[in-house]
Design an enzyme around this catalytic site. Structure first.
Site, mmCIF file in Angstrom:
data_model
loop_
_atom_site.group_PDB
_atom_site.id
_atom_site.type_symbol
_atom_site.label_atom_id
_atom_site.label_comp_id
_atom_site.label_asym_id
_atom_site.label_seq_id
_atom_site.Cartn_x
_atom_site.Cartn_y
_atom_site.Cartn_z
ATOM 1 N N ASP A 180 38.406 38.319 27.314
ATOM 2 C CA ASP A 180 39.703 38.713 27.851
ATOM 3 C C ASP A 180 40.557 39.285 26.706
ATOM 4 O OD1 ASP A 180 41.302 38.274 30.595
ATOM 5 O OD2 ASP A 180 42.684 37.818 28.964
ATOM 6 N N TYR A 313 50.931 41.228 28.319
ATOM 7 C CA TYR A 313 50.521 42.372 29.132
ATOM 8 C C TYR A 313 51.463 43.553 28.941
ATOM 9 C CZ TYR A 313 46.976 39.632 31.502
ATOM 10 O OH TYR A 313 45.855 38.891 31.769
ATOM 11 N N HIS A 365 34.011 35.466 34.238
ATOM 12 C CA HIS A 365 35.008 35.790 33.223
ATOM 13 C C HIS A 365 35.206 34.684 32.191
ATOM 14 C CE1 HIS A 365 38.442 38.019 31.702
ATOM 15 N NE2 HIS A 365 39.212 36.947 31.807
#
Length: 400
Positions: A180, A313, A365
């Site tokens: 990630d 983000y 993930h």
């Protein structure tokens, strides 16, 4: 650079009381008939998890387990242009004096806790495989690390914090593993600090630029070569993510503060926001209710609060659109079929110095949680005797 301070999690009783009181007041939305997961987490799941969180879940039990199993510390790290941040991290050494220093870097909605299952495996000393001294930090704004207070804290700063932490611990030469955001941050570390300090990097989130006319022969090969079954499945999974699983990223990378008010105020909202990813981003992993609640509780009780973790983000959105030049140091990659982005391995090889590559039939993930044995095997393989990355850290082969 400051000295390290031993750290133990100790959430104040009043925070636990307030959480339970807030959960008592939870209001749930309605739900369409036979909706399942089509619109988001099912109402029955949310009510069950909320009820357990409020009345049965024992945070003190898991707090104690984390404190006993993970040797944790904090240390001040000076960040150029952003003053000093107090950083939380796990640090466990192998019994092997020649163990390889390895930084484990998490992403969102993960945390330092993801190192739990792989820590005893990576640090295990045996003549059959290399072992590692492991450092797993809480990224700034996550877990029990201090959050940046100024705008513009981007990928260079996250990389700087992680690198300076390794230097402060006496590891002037090291390797990394991440998924990630951790994969992108360690990739940046490989670009900035690669060669002199950062010797090799491994990721379970392998991304690469698609073929283009900038490389005519490779692009032509891409056009003429049929997809394998694995590549077709990977591109279908990627298509699913970009069409049906991408909304959170748009929100968090454009208006994170708006969402932050809800997640900071509503534990049920935070639970739904994270639980959705835990289920949809994994490969039928059998999450226990307490496992989910511990994962979410670390965000609820985090030092800066759950909103702080969203801002990565916004600050790093440009790095998602343009991942920049590839590092030249050795790279290892693990491909898991239910990762949220699964691209053809040939794209990765074209632009990276891939020396070790593993393809798995199951897993998603959160590889360190879902498939810890497989992930550790991949890391060991990359640095094992006979591998191009063997003894990549001078004087540290990893073998007992």
């Amino acid at each position: 650079m400051s000295s390290e301070t031993p750290f133990q999690i100790n959430v104040p009783d009043e925070k636990l009381t307030t959480l339970r009181a807030t959960l008592e007041l939870a209001t749930f939305p309605d739900e369409l008939e036979d909706a399942g997961w089509k619109y988001g987490p099912p109402l029955a799941d949310m009510k069950r998890l909320t009820e357990r969180w409020r009345n049965e879940y024992d945070w003190r039990k898991y707090e104690k387990e984390i404190n006993e199993e993970l040797p944790m510390f904090t240390r001040d790290i000076d960040v150029d242009g952003f003053s000093t941040l107090n950083i939380h991290y796990v640090h466990k050494k192998s019994e092997s004096v020649d163990a390889i220093p390895l930084l484990f870097c998490h992403g969102w909605p993960g945390s330092f806790l993801e190192v739990s299952k792989i820590l005893p495996l990576l640090t295990a000393s045996a003549p059959e495989h290399p072992s590692f001294h492991v450092v797993a930090l809480s990224l700034p704004g996550f877990g029990f690390s201090e959050a940046p207070r100024k705008q513009g804290f981007g990928i260079n700063q996250y990389a700087e914090v992680a690198h300076k932490l390794m230097i402060a611990l006496g590891y002037s030469e090291y390797v990394t593993q991440g998924g990630d955001w951790g994969g992108l941050i360690t990739r940046k570390m490989a670009s900035v600090y690669g060669g002199r300090h950062h010797k090799a990097w491994h990721t379970n989130f392998p991304i690469a630029e698609p073929p283009s006319w900038k490389s005519p022969l490779f692009f032509l090969s891409f056009l003429l070569t049929p997809w394998s079954a694995e590549e077709k499945a990977g591109l279908e999974r990627t298509r699913w993510f970009r069409t049906k699983g991408h909304g959170y990223l748009t929100q968090q990378s454009t208006q994170p503060q708006t969402l932050g008010y809800s997640l900071a105020d509503s534990p049920v909202g935070l639970l739904a926001w994270i639980y959705e990813k835990l289920v949809l981003w994994t490969d039928n992993y059998n999450w226990s209710d307490d496992e989910v609640l511990t994962w979410v509780s670390l965000y609820w009780f985090s030092r800066a609060g759950p909103a702080a973790s969203l801002r990565i983000y916004f600050e790093l959105r440009g790095d998602c659109e343009d991942i920049g030049r590839s590092p030249s140091i050795p790279m290892g990659a693990s491909f898991f079929p239910k990762e949220i982005i699964v691209l053809p391995a040939a794209w990765l090889r074209k632009s990276n110095n891939v020396v070790s590559e593993s393809h798995h039939k199951t897993g998603g993930h959160f590889a360190a949680t879902e498939r810890p044995d497989e992930l550790v095997q991949d890391v060991r393989k990359m640095f094992a005797k006979g591998s191009p990355a063997f003894a990549i850290v001078p004087g540290r082969t990893g073998y007992a």
